[in-house]
Design an enzyme around this catalytic site. Structure first.
Site, PDB file in Angstrom:
ATOM      1  N   HIS A 239       0.659  -1.675   0.046  1.00 53.70           N
ATOM      2  CA  HIS A 239       0.242   0.104   0.427  1.00 53.70           C
ATOM      3  C   HIS A 239       0.711   0.963   0.081  1.00 53.70           C
ATOM      4  O   HIS A 239       1.911   1.588   0.649  1.00 53.70           O
ATOM      5  CB  HIS A 239      -1.156   0.168   1.540  1.00 53.70           C
ATOM      6  CG  HIS A 239      -1.895   1.178   1.025  1.00 53.70           C
ATOM      7  ND1 HIS A 239      -1.349   1.938   1.734  1.00 53.70           N
ATOM      8  CD2 HIS A 239      -2.996   0.738   1.188  1.00 53.70           C
ATOM      9  CE1 HIS A 239      -3.064   2.739   1.778  1.00 53.70           C
ATOM     10  NE2 HIS A 239      -4.042   2.150   1.225  1.00 53.70           N
ATOM     11  N   CYS A 277      -4.193   2.554  -3.593  1.00 54.79           N
ATOM     12  CA  CYS A 277      -4.417   3.934  -3.716  1.00 54.79           C
ATOM     13  C   CYS A 277      -4.958   4.707  -4.086  1.00 54.79           C
ATOM     14  O   CYS A 277      -4.025   5.780  -4.196  1.00 54.79           O
ATOM     15  CB  CYS A 277      -4.669   3.504  -1.940  1.00 54.79           C
ATOM     16  SG  CYS A 277      -4.997   4.192  -1.457  1.00 54.79           S
ATOM     17  N   HIS A 304      -7.845   0.037  -3.927  1.00 60.98           N
ATOM     18  CA  HIS A 304      -8.716   1.497  -3.011  1.00 60.98           C
ATOM     19  C   HIS A 304      -8.956   2.748  -3.646  1.00 60.98           C
ATOM     20  O   HIS A 304      -8.193   3.221  -4.328  1.00 60.98           O
ATOM     21  CB  HIS A 304      -7.823   1.898  -2.014  1.00 60.98           C
ATOM     22  CG  HIS A 304      -7.011   1.004  -1.114  1.00 60.98           C
ATOM     23  ND1 HIS A 304      -6.164   1.499  -0.086  1.00 60.98           N
ATOM     24  CD2 HIS A 304      -7.798  -0.793  -0.986  1.00 60.98           C
ATOM     25  CE1 HIS A 304      -6.530  -0.270   1.104  1.00 60.98           C
ATOM     26  NE2 HIS A 304      -6.540  -0.569   0.226  1.00 60.98           N
ATOM     27  N   ASP A 357     -12.857   3.405  -0.325  1.00 59.04           N
ATOM     28  CA  ASP A 357     -12.344   3.695   0.343  1.00 59.04           C
ATOM     29  C   ASP A 357     -12.613   4.762   1.200  1.00 59.04           C
ATOM     30  O   ASP A 357     -12.201   5.730   0.486  1.00 59.04           O
ATOM     31  CB  ASP A 357     -10.482   3.747   0.424  1.00 59.04           C
ATOM     32  CG  ASP A 357      -9.660   3.306   0.701  1.00 59.04           C
ATOM     33  OD1 ASP A 357      -9.851   3.007   1.971  1.00 59.04           O
ATOM     34  OD2 ASP A 357      -8.238   4.412   0.849  1.00 59.04           O
ATOM     35  N   HIS A 358     -13.146   4.979   1.953  1.00 59.23           N
ATOM     36  CA  HIS A 358     -12.754   5.486   3.149  1.00 59.23           C
ATOM     37  C   HIS A 358     -14.339   6.162   2.763  1.00 59.23           C
ATOM     38  O   HIS A 358     -14.622   6.206   1.627  1.00 59.23           O
ATOM     39  CB  HIS A 358     -12.274   6.891   3.798  1.00 59.23           C
ATOM     40  CG  HIS A 358     -10.690   5.918   4.041  1.00 59.23           C
ATOM     41  ND1 HIS A 358      -9.584   6.940   4.151  1.00 59.23           N
ATOM     42  CD2 HIS A 358     -10.219   5.455   4.459  1.00 59.23           C
ATOM     43  CE1 HIS A 358      -8.769   7.077   4.084  1.00 59.23           C
ATOM     44  NE2 HIS A 358      -8.710   5.780   4.582  1.00 59.23           N
ATOM     45  N   TYR A 374     -14.327   5.114   8.295  1.00 60.68           N
ATOM     46  CA  TYR A 374     -14.974   4.069   7.625  1.00 60.68           C
ATOM     47  C   TYR A 374     -16.282   3.533   8.699  1.00 60.68           C
ATOM     48  O   TYR A 374     -16.979   2.950   8.944  1.00 60.68           O
ATOM     49  CB  TYR A 374     -15.123   2.389   8.382  1.00 60.68           C
ATOM     50  CG  TYR A 374     -13.221   2.353   6.932  1.00 60.68           C
ATOM     51  CD1 TYR A 374     -12.567   1.766   6.479  1.00 60.68           C
ATOM     52  CD2 TYR A 374     -11.413   3.055   7.954  1.00 60.68           C
ATOM     53  CE1 TYR A 374     -11.965   1.676   5.588  1.00 60.68           C
ATOM     54  CE2 TYR A 374     -10.300   3.288   7.671  1.00 60.68           C
ATOM     55  CZ  TYR A 374     -10.631   2.080   6.157  1.00 60.68           C
ATOM     56  OH  TYR A 374      -9.658   2.058   5.343  1.00 60.68           O
TER      57      TYR A 374
HETATM   58  C1  DNO Z   1      -6.210   3.606   6.039  1.00 60.76           C
HETATM   59  C2  DNO Z   1      -5.980   2.310   5.297  1.00 60.76           C
HETATM   60  C3  DNO Z   1      -4.253   2.442   5.745  1.00 60.76           C
HETATM   61  C4  DNO Z   1      -4.128   1.117   4.925  1.00 60.76           C
HETATM   62  C5  DNO Z   1      -2.833  -0.017   5.893  1.00 60.76           C
HETATM   63  C6  DNO Z   1      -3.012  -1.065   4.240  1.00 60.76           C
HETATM   64  O1  DNO Z   1      -7.527   3.916   5.921  1.00 60.76           O
HETATM   65  O2  DNO Z   1      -6.125   2.678   3.782  1.00 60.76           O
HETATM   66  O3  DNO Z   1      -4.303   2.491   7.066  1.00 60.76           O
HETATM   67  O4  DNO Z   1      -5.268  -0.035   5.704  1.00 60.76           O
HETATM   68  O5  DNO Z   1      -1.837   1.575   5.645  1.00 60.76           O
HETATM   69  O6  DNO Z   1      -1.483  -1.640   4.928  1.00 60.76           O
END
Ligand code: DNO
Length: 399
Positions: A239, A277, A304, A357-358, A374
């Site tokens: 990531h 991401c 992501h 993501d988020h 989240y």
């Molecule tokens: C946050 C995430 C990060 C991710 C880690 C992957 O929301 O995108 O915390 O899970 O960094 O290892």
């Protein structure tokens, strides 16, 4: 062209402590989950029993545990301290155990000490929802005048220091405390927050570790772990750094296309792959996101998708999924083109796992205590928009 392929829509679930239940997730229209054993201390082996227990919980309601996010990396590996050999062996064992339980995609990151960093967790949007935000002035105020990191004195100009000081003075005691808690929060999925004293000790350890040393330690790790991933059939996906630049003096080596390219070439195996991401990479204006997918896409094992709005003052906030500085249309199109290539190459991994993501904290989200970013409704809104975007592009280009 009649191709039927789609991204594998997934949802991150933090385990039994997650305020969203599995039966609620089923209604979201996703069956593949992203989860991790957050109760096992970083670095310790995930036993087959523990993995199977989580898997059973998930499968009981007809969902699947498809991606692990994350198997976190012990600090000794990042700092190359002598115990790293022990922790690399434990990591290898965890991968073997996951494969025995038929889980084949593992996300991880290589950010020293802190995982992601924000300065604000409840930034009020004009529509009344809340977003996560990173403000370099707030960060500077914290490191100069609260953490009192000596080396920071040399990295800011006089004007920057004045601005940071003015900002600090505008904060109440409660706001200062909140800023500190926000910046020093540890891994997502835990409620752990470092104290400034603990954090300073970590900073000392990193005094002699610059980006080149950290990169070397990452490659060393990959050289030991990727052969095991190959043997047991696990796709490792690193990531990117969030944000994609050094924060609080800690080095970061997974921030740009050049960084990603270096990592992929240093250990050339399909099992050494990427978590793409868009929110992390998108906070760096130089990163051409659709271009990175076109150039490095064959090694992307996990997507992501989220957006960030970069602002002139160097800050950014998490925007709605289809708005902001990230060209989500371009990203989605490039991801679908990558899938199309995989169809033609008859690759088994056409359905790339993707998760929204988020999301903003909005409407009923205020009723539950989610991990920052989240939320249920905010993420669901993002997922719904992304699914629509995906379908529109796929149908117009490939069907
Ligand atoms: C946050 C995430 C990060 C991710 C880690 C992957 O929301 O995108 O915390 O899970 O960094 O290892």
């Amino acid at each position: 062209m009649h191709q039927h392929f789609h991204l594998l829509h997934t949802w991150r679930w933090f385990g039994p402590d997650d305020p969203i239940s599995l039966t609620e997730i089923r209604q979201i229209g996703v069956i593949d989950l992203v989860s991790a054993l957050h109760h096992i201390p970083c670095g310790e082996v995930w036993t087959v029993e523990e993995i199977a227990r989580r898997k059973n919980t998930i499968e009981k309601v007809n969902l699947r545990w498809t991606v692990v996010e994350s198997v976190n990396i012990h600090e000794s590996i990042k700092t190359a301290s002598p115990e790293r050999e022990v922790y690399i062996e434990k990591y290898q064992q965890t991968l073997r155990n996951l494969a025995r339980c038929h889980i084949h995609t593992v996300c991880y990151n290589f950010m020293p000490v802190l995982d992601w960093t924000r300065t604000h967790l409840s930034y009020l949007m004009p529509d009344g929802s809340y977003a996560l935000r990173y403000d370099p002035v707030a960060l500077a105020a914290f490191e100069l005048y609260m953490l009192k990191r000596e080396a920071a004195e040399t990295i800011y100009t006089k004007e920057e220091k004045e601005r940071a000081h003015g900002y600090l003075q505008s904060l109440s005691a409660t706001e200062k405390n909140r800023l500190q808690q926000t910046i020093l929060a540890g891994l997502p999925g835990t409620d752990e927050v470092f104290s400034p004293e603990e954090f300073r000790k970590y900073l000392e350890i990193y005094q002699d570790i610059d980006a080149a040393a950290l990169r070397e330690n990452l490659i060393y790790f990959l050289q030991q772990v990727i052969p095991v991933a190959e043997e047991v059939g696990i796709r490792m996906c690193i990531h990117p750094d969030d944000p994609p630049f050094s924060v609080l003096g800690l080095p970061r080596v997974v921030s740009t296309e050049q960084d990603l390219d270096y990592i992929l070439k240093a250990v050339p195996s399909m099992h050494n792959g990427l978590t793409f991401c868009t929110g992390s990479l998108g906070a760096h204006a130089d990163n051409d996101l659709p271009g990175i997918i076109r150039r490095l896409g064959d090694r992307i094992h996990f997507l992501h998708l989220r957006n960030v709005q970069r602002e002139k003052d160097g800050s950014f906030y998490e925007a709605d999924h289809l708005e902001g500085s990230v060209d989500m249309y371009g990203v989605m199109k490039a991801a679908l083109e990558e899938q199309y290539k995989r169809v033609q190459q008859q690759r088994p991994d056409v359905a790339i796992p993707m998760r929204p993501d988020h999301g903003h904290q909005m409407t009923f989200d205020a009723d539950r205590n989610y991990y920052p970013g989240y939320s249920a409704i905010g993420r669901l809104k993002g997922l719904a928009e992304l699914r629509g975007l995906e379908m529109g592009i796929r149908k117009s280009l490939f069907e």
